[in-house]
Write an enzyme that holds these catalytic residues in place. Sequence first.
Site, mmCIF file in Angstrom:
data_model
loop_
_atom_site.group_PDB
_atom_site.id
_atom_site.type_symbol
_atom_site.label_atom_id
_atom_site.label_comp_id
_atom_site.label_asym_id
_atom_site.label_seq_id
_atom_site.Cartn_x
_atom_site.Cartn_y
_atom_site.Cartn_z
ATOM 1 N N SER A 141 0.848 -1.202 0.000
ATOM 2 C CA SER A 141 0.000 0.000 0.000
ATOM 3 C C SER A 141 0.879 1.246 0.000
ATOM 4 O O SER A 141 1.995 1.231 0.549
ATOM 5 C CB SER A 141 -0.873 0.019 1.252
ATOM 6 O OG SER A 141 -1.441 1.309 1.449
ATOM 7 N N TYR A 154 -1.187 -1.087 10.197
ATOM 8 C CA TYR A 154 -1.293 -1.345 8.754
ATOM 9 C C TYR A 154 -0.018 -0.892 8.037
ATOM 10 O O TYR A 154 0.507 -1.607 7.175
ATOM 11 C CB TYR A 154 -2.518 -0.596 8.237
ATOM 12 C CG TYR A 154 -2.909 -0.827 6.804
ATOM 13 C CD1 TYR A 154 -3.754 -1.879 6.448
ATOM 14 C CD2 TYR A 154 -2.470 0.020 5.790
ATOM 15 C CE1 TYR A 154 -4.147 -2.065 5.124
ATOM 16 C CE2 TYR A 154 -2.858 -0.161 4.476
ATOM 17 C CZ TYR A 154 -3.697 -1.202 4.146
ATOM 18 O OH TYR A 154 -4.082 -1.392 2.835
HETATM 19 N N1 CAA Z 1 -2.022 13.499 11.282
HETATM 20 C C1 CAA Z 1 -1.825 13.833 12.573
HETATM 21 N N2 CAA Z 1 -2.798 13.886 13.486
HETATM 22 C C2 CAA Z 1 -4.027 13.605 13.055
HETATM 23 C C3 CAA Z 1 -4.322 13.242 11.710
HETATM 24 C C4 CAA Z 1 -3.246 13.223 10.814
HETATM 25 N N3 CAA Z 1 -3.414 12.895 9.526
HETATM 26 N N4 CAA Z 1 -5.636 13.015 11.610
HETATM 27 C C5 CAA Z 1 -6.169 13.230 12.824
HETATM 28 N N5 CAA Z 1 -5.194 13.572 13.703
HETATM 29 C C6 CAA Z 1 -5.359 13.892 15.115
HETATM 30 C C7 CAA Z 1 -6.590 14.769 15.340
HETATM 31 O O1 CAA Z 1 -6.254 16.134 15.190
HETATM 32 C C8 CAA Z 1 -6.973 14.432 16.748
HETATM 33 O O2 CAA Z 1 -6.141 15.136 17.651
HETATM 34 P P1 CAA Z 1 -6.718 15.673 19.070
HETATM 35 O O3 CAA Z 1 -7.175 14.450 19.823
HETATM 36 O O4 CAA Z 1 -5.523 16.349 19.687
HETATM 37 O O5 CAA Z 1 -7.838 16.593 18.727
HETATM 38 C C9 CAA Z 1 -6.623 12.948 16.885
HETATM 39 O O6 CAA Z 1 -5.646 12.683 15.843
HETATM 40 C C10 CAA Z 1 -7.828 12.050 16.694
HETATM 41 O O7 CAA Z 1 -8.337 12.265 15.362
HETATM 42 P P2 CAA Z 1 -9.774 11.756 14.917
HETATM 43 O O8 CAA Z 1 -10.842 12.635 15.513
HETATM 44 O O9 CAA Z 1 -9.812 11.609 13.408
HETATM 45 O O10 CAA Z 1 -9.867 10.336 15.614
HETATM 46 P P3 CAA Z 1 -10.885 9.225 15.415
HETATM 47 O O11 CAA Z 1 -10.637 8.289 16.543
HETATM 48 O O12 CAA Z 1 -12.259 9.741 15.158
HETATM 49 O O13 CAA Z 1 -10.419 8.566 14.008
HETATM 50 C C11 CAA Z 1 -9.078 7.344 12.521
HETATM 51 C C12 CAA Z 1 -9.146 7.994 13.893
HETATM 52 C C13 CAA Z 1 -10.098 6.200 12.434
HETATM 53 C C14 CAA Z 1 -7.667 6.789 12.347
HETATM 54 C C15 CAA Z 1 -9.419 8.399 11.438
HETATM 55 O O14 CAA Z 1 -8.580 9.539 11.627
HETATM 56 C C16 CAA Z 1 -9.233 7.901 10.036
HETATM 57 O O15 CAA Z 1 -10.025 7.131 9.520
HETATM 58 N N6 CAA Z 1 -8.160 8.323 9.350
HETATM 59 C C17 CAA Z 1 -7.844 7.868 8.000
HETATM 60 C C18 CAA Z 1 -6.871 6.706 8.068
HETATM 61 C C19 CAA Z 1 -6.668 6.162 6.697
HETATM 62 O O16 CAA Z 1 -6.233 6.844 5.766
HETATM 63 N N7 CAA Z 1 -6.981 4.871 6.530
HETATM 64 C C20 CAA Z 1 -6.911 4.242 5.256
HETATM 65 C C21 CAA Z 1 -7.899 3.082 5.207
HETATM 66 S S1 CAA Z 1 -8.047 2.377 3.574
HETATM 67 C C22 CAA Z 1 -6.574 1.630 3.358
HETATM 68 O O17 CAA Z 1 -5.817 1.420 4.260
HETATM 69 C C23 CAA Z 1 -6.249 1.224 1.962
HETATM 70 C C24 CAA Z 1 -4.922 1.667 1.581
HETATM 71 O O18 CAA Z 1 -3.957 0.903 1.679
HETATM 72 C C25 CAA Z 1 -4.748 3.004 0.993
HETATM 73 P P1 NAP Z 2 -11.641 -5.754 0.599
HETATM 74 O O1 NAP Z 2 -12.629 -5.476 -0.479
HETATM 75 O O2 NAP Z 2 -12.048 -5.590 2.014
HETATM 76 O O3 NAP Z 2 -11.045 -7.214 0.350
HETATM 77 C C1 NAP Z 2 -10.206 -7.842 1.265
HETATM 78 C C2 NAP Z 2 -10.365 -9.324 1.107
HETATM 79 O O4 NAP Z 2 -9.486 -10.019 1.997
HETATM 80 C C3 NAP Z 2 -11.788 -9.772 1.434
HETATM 81 O O5 NAP Z 2 -12.230 -10.667 0.438
HETATM 82 C C4 NAP Z 2 -11.612 -10.467 2.774
HETATM 83 O O6 NAP Z 2 -12.561 -11.479 3.002
HETATM 84 C C5 NAP Z 2 -10.214 -11.048 2.616
HETATM 85 N N1 NAP Z 2 -9.693 -11.435 3.906
HETATM 86 C C6 NAP Z 2 -9.566 -10.658 5.018
HETATM 87 N N2 NAP Z 2 -9.050 -11.374 6.035
HETATM 88 C C7 NAP Z 2 -8.846 -12.631 5.564
HETATM 89 C C8 NAP Z 2 -8.359 -13.824 6.141
HETATM 90 N N3 NAP Z 2 -7.945 -13.888 7.411
HETATM 91 N N4 NAP Z 2 -8.292 -14.939 5.359
HETATM 92 C C9 NAP Z 2 -8.718 -14.909 4.077
HETATM 93 N N5 NAP Z 2 -9.195 -13.809 3.475
HETATM 94 C C10 NAP Z 2 -9.266 -12.678 4.216
HETATM 95 O O7 NAP Z 2 -10.363 -4.823 0.423
HETATM 96 P P2 NAP Z 2 -9.540 -4.441 -0.875
HETATM 97 O O8 NAP Z 2 -9.558 -2.976 -0.967
HETATM 98 O O9 NAP Z 2 -9.936 -5.265 -2.028
HETATM 99 O O10 NAP Z 2 -8.057 -4.839 -0.386
HETATM 100 C C11 NAP Z 2 -7.313 -5.890 -0.964
HETATM 101 C C12 NAP Z 2 -5.846 -5.689 -0.599
HETATM 102 O O11 NAP Z 2 -5.389 -4.466 -1.169
HETATM 103 C C13 NAP Z 2 -5.593 -5.573 0.905
HETATM 104 O O12 NAP Z 2 -4.392 -6.227 1.241
HETATM 105 C C14 NAP Z 2 -5.447 -4.086 1.114
HETATM 106 O O13 NAP Z 2 -4.678 -3.801 2.246
HETATM 107 C C15 NAP Z 2 -4.761 -3.706 -0.172
HETATM 108 N N6 NAP Z 2 -4.902 -2.305 -0.543
HETATM 109 C C16 NAP Z 2 -6.135 -1.767 -0.707
HETATM 110 C C17 NAP Z 2 -6.214 -0.435 -1.068
HETATM 111 C C18 NAP Z 2 -7.520 0.255 -1.248
HETATM 112 O O14 NAP Z 2 -7.510 1.487 -1.346
HETATM 113 N N7 NAP Z 2 -8.645 -0.426 -1.328
HETATM 114 C C19 NAP Z 2 -5.053 0.314 -1.260
HETATM 115 C C20 NAP Z 2 -3.826 -0.289 -1.088
HETATM 116 C C21 NAP Z 2 -3.765 -1.604 -0.745
HETATM 117 P P3 NAP Z 2 -13.859 -11.153 3.948
HETATM 118 O O15 NAP Z 2 -14.467 -9.911 3.388
HETATM 119 O O16 NAP Z 2 -14.687 -12.369 3.827
HETATM 120 O O17 NAP Z 2 -13.253 -10.949 5.305
#
Ligand code: CAA
Ligand code: NAP
Length: 247
Positions: A141, A154
Amino acid sequence: MTKRVAFVTGAMGGLGTAICQSLAQAGHKVVAAYHPQFDEKDVWLQEQEAAGFKDFIMVSGDVADLASVEAMVAEAEQKAGPIDILVNNAGITRDKMFAKMDRGQWDAVIDTNLNSVFNLTKQVSAKMAERGWGRIINISSVNGVKGQAGQTNYSAAKAGMIGFTKALAQELAAKGVTVNAIAPGYVATKMVMAIREDILQGIVDSVPMKRLAKPEEIGFAVTFLADELSGFTTGATLNVNGGLYFQ
Ligand code: CAA
Ligand code: NAP
């Protein structure tokens, strides 16, 4: 082209589906590996058949569990033959700021996203080397490359996949087996749609291309690395992130 056997974990997720379809379109025989608790597999299969993908071979197992993976890969080999292309794609998020993250959230992500890579690769890499051909493709990622607040678990797992990729690439380079990683940016799948709407909008605004990736754009990257002509590419991390971050 040479038809190979490809094994894709997390096959029924957003990226997994696109990866299976792209590999099948390139002529490969695809084993779609899914989580045993995924209860919509029949619906998924029907959708694939309706879209023209009629030959997926299905196996199930928990990628975080070594014994489950051993049984799943053995079943796949029995149904499809030796695995030539392994795509380590299954993954989860348990996002929390580190101050609030508990050990269960850390362990779940490391087990599913990183230890799974050991579990799967262990089953196939030596046999690929014996046969003198293989492709191991790890779905990392952008957040493993740049780090992301709220994702220490992560980011650690995804960066770990990249280190694993570089090390194993060296071990297998002389054996005809390539090992590469893809580092996607944010893709429109269930995983990303779980992000709070305002936070997600901020992320999209920060992407130079101002959009999420389409799953098929990642599927194509996998098929590219699986190709015969990618045989000189190993140890690489391919950024597919709309310009969000460069190494
Ligand atoms: N950098 C530094 N500080 C940050 C920040 C950032 N980017 N974002 C938030 N903070 C701080 C806030 O200012 C806050 O500080 P205070 O407590 O001092 O006010 C504190 O962190 C808590 O922030 P939140 O209110 O956002 O906290 P929350 O508990 O509601 O949410 C979280 C936390 C779930 C991690 C949320 O911030 C979030 O979802 N962030 C995005 C994370 C992200 O990008 N995930 C990707 C998922 S998809 C994926 O992973 C696929 C992939 O590979 C790309
Ligand atoms: P997704 O739609 O949630 O797919 C993830 C898949 O992994 C689901 O089919 C899930 O099955 C399976 N899985 C989870 N835990 C497992 C386990 N213990 N054993 C077997 N299968 C399991 O997410 P996605 O976006 O396609 O992500 C696929 C990959 O790409 C992940 O490694 C993710 O980290 C990576 N990635 C995603 C993004 C993005 O933006 N979407 C970006 C960068 C990298 P169930 O749903 O049945 O649990």
